[in-house]
Design a protein around this motif. Structure first.
Motif, short mmCIF file in Angstrom:
data_model
loop_
_atom_site.label_atom_id
_atom_site.label_comp_id
_atom_site.label_asym_id
_atom_site.label_seq_id
_atom_site.Cartn_x
_atom_site.Cartn_y
_atom_site.Cartn_z
N LYS A 81 2.70 -2.19 11.82
CA LYS A 81 3.97 -1.47 11.94
C LYS A 81 4.25 -1.02 13.38
CE LYS A 81 4.06 0.29 7.18
NZ LYS A 81 4.33 1.49 6.35
N TYR B 91 12.09 -3.67 1.63
CA TYR B 91 11.59 -2.50 0.90
C TYR B 91 12.47 -2.15 -0.31
CZ TYR B 91 7.90 -0.88 4.16
OH TYR B 91 6.74 -0.72 4.89
N HIS C 183 11.75 0.25 -3.12
CA HIS C 183 11.74 1.71 -2.87
C HIS C 183 13.14 2.30 -2.74
CE1 HIS C 183 7.43 1.75 -2.40
NE2 HIS C 183 7.47 0.86 -1.43
N PHE D 98 12.71 8.69 0.58
CA PHE D 98 12.31 8.30 1.94
C PHE D 98 12.80 6.90 2.34
CE2 PHE D 98 8.74 7.48 -1.00
CZ PHE D 98 8.50 6.12 -0.80
N THR E 31 -2.25 5.37 1.39
CA THR E 31 -0.94 5.35 2.08
C THR E 31 -0.85 6.47 3.11
OG1 THR E 31 0.03 4.52 0.04
CG2 THR E 31 1.56 5.38 1.67
N ASN F 49 1.98 4.87 9.29
CA ASN F 49 0.63 4.62 8.77
C ASN F 49 0.09 3.24 9.20
OD1 ASN F 49 2.23 3.11 7.07
ND2 ASN F 49 1.45 3.97 5.17
N HIS G 236 1.18 -2.27 6.64
CA HIS G 236 1.67 -2.47 5.27
C HIS G 236 0.90 -3.63 4.68
CE1 HIS G 236 4.35 -3.27 1.88
NE2 HIS G 236 4.20 -4.54 2.19
P1 CMP Z 1 3.94 0.96 2.81
O1 CMP Z 1 2.64 0.49 2.26
O2 CMP Z 1 4.53 0.17 3.92
O3 CMP Z 1 5.02 1.04 1.60
C1 CMP Z 1 6.12 1.90 1.65
C2 CMP Z 1 6.00 2.93 2.71
O4 CMP Z 1 6.78 4.09 2.53
C3 CMP Z 1 4.59 3.46 2.79
O5 CMP Z 1 3.76 2.46 3.32
C4 CMP Z 1 4.76 4.69 3.66
O6 CMP Z 1 4.64 4.42 5.04
C5 CMP Z 1 6.22 5.10 3.38
N1 CMP Z 1 6.35 6.41 2.74
C6 CMP Z 1 7.00 7.46 3.23
N2 CMP Z 1 6.96 8.51 2.40
C7 CMP Z 1 6.24 8.11 1.33
C8 CMP Z 1 5.84 8.76 0.12
N3 CMP Z 1 6.16 10.03 -0.15
N4 CMP Z 1 5.10 8.04 -0.76
C9 CMP Z 1 4.77 6.74 -0.51
N5 CMP Z 1 5.13 6.09 0.63
C10 CMP Z 1 5.85 6.76 1.54
#
Ligand code: CMP
Length: 136
Positions: free
Chosen positions: A12, A52, A55, A60, A94, A115, A118
């Motif tokens: 990332k 994404y 989500h 978020f 995560t 973080n 991914h």
């Molecule tokens: P990733 O594995 O890339 O998948 C979705 C991303 O959303 C996750 O990593 C986090 O970086 C981001 N994210 C931000 N807020 C949240 C949350 N509350 N729970 C889970 N993922 C989150």
């Protein structure tokens, strides 16, 4: 019976910005992954929204898509036996605060948003995510 599996990994913007991509790739290789394909790119927010989409109802979502499109990323197809689950173990939780020692997110992650990596969460999603970045 065992067979080679593929998963999609993204280094990332927070990690690319700190020039951690080489170190992170070395962690994959040390842990038995082959980097089958890779490309360094910057995507538009509209593309991050497609990536994404699962989500989209989360609070978020918008910030997440802005973030993924905020700078260069490295997208990779990783290969090994049980690549999906082994990559998730190697990435760690995560939220870097909850990640175990020895994981990528524990070592490099800054926050739940930043973080560092991914990874696909299932074999089915790995296929979709690989297709998203490496269709052509
Ligand atoms: P990733 O594995 O890339 O998948 C979705 C991303 O959303 C996750 O990593 C986090 O970086 C981001 N994210 C931000 N807020 C949240 C949350 N509350 N729970 C889970 N993922 C989150």
């Amino acid at each position: 019976m065992s067979s080679i599996e593929q998963t999609l990994s993204i280094i990332k913007p927070d990690a690319v910005e700190r020039n951690l991509d080489k170190e992170i790739k070395q962690m994959f290789i040390k842990n038995g992954f082959t980097i089958f394909k890779e490309k360094k790119i910057q995507i538009e927010k509209s593309e991050a929204e497609k990536f994404y989409k699962v989500h989209e109802t989360k609070p978020f979502y918008s910030d997440l898509c802005s973030y993924l499109s905020s700078g260069p990323i490295v997208a990779m197809i990783l290969e090994k036996e049980n690549a999906v689950i082994d990559n998730r173990k190697l990435m760690g939780a995560t939220n870097p605060k909850d990640a175990e020692d020895g994981t990528i997110r524990k070592k490099y992650g800054i926050s739940i948003d930043k973080n560092s990596v991914h990874g696909s969460d299932s074999v089915e999603n790995a296929k979709k995510e690989i297709d998203f970045f490496f269709r052509d």
